[in-house]
Design an enzyme around this catalytic site. Structure first.
Site, PDB file in Angstrom:
ATOM      1  N   CYS A   1       0.842  -1.198   0.000  1.00  0.00           N
ATOM      2  CA  CYS A   1       0.000   0.000   0.000  1.00  0.00           C
ATOM      3  C   CYS A   1       0.877   1.248   0.000  1.00  0.00           C
ATOM      4  CB  CYS A   1      -0.919   0.008   1.222  1.00  0.00           C
ATOM      5  SG  CYS A   1      -2.080   1.398   1.219  1.00  0.00           S
TER       6      CYS A   1
ATOM      7  N   HIS B   1      -2.177  -4.100   4.826  1.00  0.00           N
ATOM      8  CA  HIS B   1      -2.020  -3.702   6.232  1.00  0.00           C
ATOM      9  C   HIS B   1      -3.392  -3.490   6.854  1.00  0.00           C
ATOM     10  CE1 HIS B   1      -2.825   0.724   5.826  1.00  0.00           C
ATOM     11  NE2 HIS B   1      -2.562   0.444   4.578  1.00  0.00           N
TER      12      HIS B   1
ATOM     13  N   CYS C   1      -6.396  -0.305   6.626  1.00  0.00           N
ATOM     14  CA  CYS C   1      -6.094   0.366   5.355  1.00  0.00           C
ATOM     15  C   CYS C   1      -7.208   1.364   4.995  1.00  0.00           C
ATOM     16  CB  CYS C   1      -5.923  -0.668   4.249  1.00  0.00           C
ATOM     17  SG  CYS C   1      -5.540   0.074   2.642  1.00  0.00           S
TER      18      CYS C   1
END
Ligand code: ZN
Length: 221
Positions: free
Chosen positions: A40, A96, A99
């Site tokens: 990300c 993660h 997010c």
């Protein structure tokens, strides 16, 4: 202050050269990373730092919500270069918890251009609506979708023709699905590693990331 970044850079370069005088000369000559990281864009998930790798050791692609979309020229260029030229041994899809991209997709609210980018996550959310709605706590629900999104992106990488062709050539290549917790800095392996075409087929047919066949087609097959 923006000028601080240059001061930081001078200090960083000097400290690297002090520890290893050949460091930059060696890096300039070539890169031969064994890993491709698909993560990300969130600033709290710095790829190299999390896994303790130096520049030159990790080829990195980051975007909002760590997607591996089969129509994205940016992602595809990175993937092809990593697999066919760098010949990385591992592709790591790392999501993660918490997010913001996944949360935005789940909210169903309008945010602009990003809604188009996040459409695969919205689709995933709808596909798993029943299981997700059973989770009362909103953060836990977002985290569950974060995990499902990693699995879906692993499936997308495993299905990608560049990756399929590498396996067909006998090139060793594993695709991993990991998730990172910003709260404690720890990685978790979602144990969805795919290391060949057979494993890819098992994943693609078994994890529900593919839309079910329309009833008419299912009836004739
Ligand atoms: Zn994120």
């Amino acid at each position: 202050m923006i000028e601080d970044l240059f001061d930081n850079n001078i200090r960083w370069a000097a400290s690297r050269a002090r520890v290893d005088p050949e460091y930059f000369r060696r890096l300039a000559a070539q890169q031969s990373p064994e890993y491709l990281w698909i993560g990300c864009a969130d600033s709290r998930v710095p790829a190299n730092e999390i896994v303790g790798l130096d520049p030159g050791e990790l080829f990195v692609h980051r975007n909002v919500a760590n997607l591996a979309p089969p129509q994205d020229a940016n992602f595809l260029s990175v993937l092809q270069f990593a697999v066919e030229v760098l010949k990385v041994r591992h592709v790591i899809v790392c999501g993660h918890y918490g997010c913001g991209g996944v949360r935005a997709a789940m909210s169903g609210e309008r945010h602009g251009l990003i809604d188009h980018w996040l459409q695969p996550v919205s689709t995933l959310c709808r596909r798993h609506a029943h299981a997700l709605e059973a989770i009362e706590d909103l953060d836990a629900r977002v985290n569950a979708l974060c995990e499902k999104n990693v699995l879906a992106q692993v499936a997308s990488v495993a299905e990608n023709p560049f990756v399929q062709d590498a396996w067909r050539r006998g090139q060793p290549l594993s695709v991993h699905g990991w998730i990172y917790s910003i709260q404690d800095g720890l990685l978790r392996d979602l144990e969805t590693t795919v290391d060949g075409r057979e494993a890819a087929l098992r994943l693609l047919d078994g994890d529900g990331t593919r839309a079910p066949a329309p009833p008419a087609l299912a009836a004739v097959s």
